[in-house]
Design an enzyme around this catalytic site. Structure first.
Site, PDB file in Angstrom:
ATOM      1  N   CYS A 149       0.813  -1.218   0.000  1.00 59.33           N
ATOM      2  CA  CYS A 149       0.000   0.000   0.000  1.00 59.33           C
ATOM      3  C   CYS A 149       0.847   1.268   0.000  1.00 59.33           C
ATOM      4  O   CYS A 149       0.347   2.344   0.354  1.00 59.33           O
ATOM      5  CB  CYS A 149      -0.914   0.008   1.230  1.00 59.33           C
ATOM      6  SG  CYS A 149      -1.973  -1.443   1.349  1.00 59.33           S
ATOM      7  N   CYS A 199      -5.071   4.803   8.137  1.00 59.83           N
ATOM      8  CA  CYS A 199      -5.261   3.377   8.426  1.00 59.83           C
ATOM      9  C   CYS A 199      -6.262   3.139   9.539  1.00 59.83           C
ATOM     10  O   CYS A 199      -6.751   2.020   9.715  1.00 59.83           O
ATOM     11  CB  CYS A 199      -3.923   2.746   8.813  1.00 59.83           C
ATOM     12  SG  CYS A 199      -3.189   3.462  10.300  1.00 59.83           S
TER      13      CYS A 199
HETATM   14  S1  SF4 Z   1      -2.540  -3.243   7.172  1.00 58.55           S
HETATM   15 FE1  SF4 Z   1      -3.370  -1.594   5.877  1.00 58.55          FE
HETATM   16  S2  SF4 Z   1      -1.551  -0.617   5.015  1.00 58.55           S
HETATM   17 FE2  SF4 Z   1      -0.926  -2.673   5.752  1.00 58.55          FE
HETATM   18  S3  SF4 Z   1      -1.176  -4.104   4.005  1.00 58.55           S
HETATM   19 FE3  SF4 Z   1      -3.074  -4.123   5.154  1.00 58.55          FE
HETATM   20  S4  SF4 Z   1      -4.334  -2.563   4.086  1.00 58.55           S
HETATM   21 FE4  SF4 Z   1      -2.226  -2.178   3.503  1.00 58.55          FE
END
Ligand code: SF4
Length: 237
Positions: free
Chosen positions: A196, A219
């Site tokens: 991401c 997030c």
């Molecule tokens: S925790 Fe959030 S930032 Fe990390 S991989 Fe998963 S979706 Fe992506």
């Protein structure tokens, strides 16, 4: 709400003083007030917050939330900083039942499972939470307070670097000879999970490379309905 975390009024003059205070002074205040009921979370995208903490509250626990999708460089960097600054680092692994590859279809759910839920466990029994959030990070963070009571998580949240600009951070890093994250020179201005995060172009906001093109900007770690400015949680027993 338990008596140990009941909010009380933070004096207005203290709130005002913090606007001009150095993060080290804010951290020293926090360390004296909350002692071992305080915990720090750090993303290890740079060394600034953890260096400040190591100078002001060397005994503070610093947590890295390992989502299972951190860059290998971030894990290496965190270990380097742990050794260099003698950090009391705790790496929190993702829950065993977190869905694999959920980021491909449901980034909100993935962040909730791998970041937000583990944070809630980290904050269990704590009264204060220190983060590296800054107003300059993004428009959505422009009004971030330095200290406030977070009723959603039932802790006092302390953002000692809230007022620092990018130049302030760069100046501090240069003065203290702080090492850069290995990906910084490759254009990663804000570093999260590898699926991401992309490098940013010149002129883009630092966080433009996070969840790029999806409309998602946070997030959930710093999202909290009903935050109350000007209150702090009592240190408790
Ligand atoms: S925790 Fe959030 S930032 Fe990390 S991989 Fe998963 S979706 Fe992506």
């Amino acid at each position: 709400m338990s008596a140990a975390t009941r909010p009380f009024d933070l004096p207005a003059d203290l709130v005002e003083d913090f606007e001009d205070a150095h993060p080290l002074d804010i951290l020293r205040w926090a360390g004296e007030k909350f002692g071992d009921r305080l915990v720090v979370t750090a993303s290890f995208g740079d060394a600034t917050l953890v260096h400040l903490v190591s100078q002001a509250i060397p005994s503070a626990e610093i947590v890295m939330l390992d989502t299972g999708y951190l860059f290998a460089e971030t894990k290496w960097y965190a270990e380097e900083l742990r050794q260099r600054f003698n950090l009391k680092l705790r790496v929190v692994e993702p829950p065993a039942d977190a869905q694999p590859n959920q980021w491909q279809t449901d980034t909100d759910g993935c962040c909730a499972a791998r970041k937000v839920a583990p944070l809630a466990e980290v904050l269990e029994g704590r009264t204060a939470w220190v983060t590296g959030l800054r107003r300059a990070d993004s428009a959505s963070r422009a009004d971030a307070p330095i200290v406030h009571f977070d009723p959603f998580r039932n802790v006092t949240k302390i953002n000692p670097m809230a007022t620092w600009s990018d130049d302030d951070v760069a100046h501090y890093a240069a003065m203290e000879l702080l090492p850069e994250h290995p990906l910084t020179q490759r254009g990663y201005a804000s570093i999260g999970c590898w699926p991401c995060t992309r490098p940013v172009e010149a002129g883009e906001d630092a966080r433009a490379g996070r969840w790029s093109g999806s409309g998602k900007t946070e997030c959930g770690l710093h999202s909290s309905p009903g935050s109350t400015l000007g209150g702090v949680a009592e240190p408790g027993p």
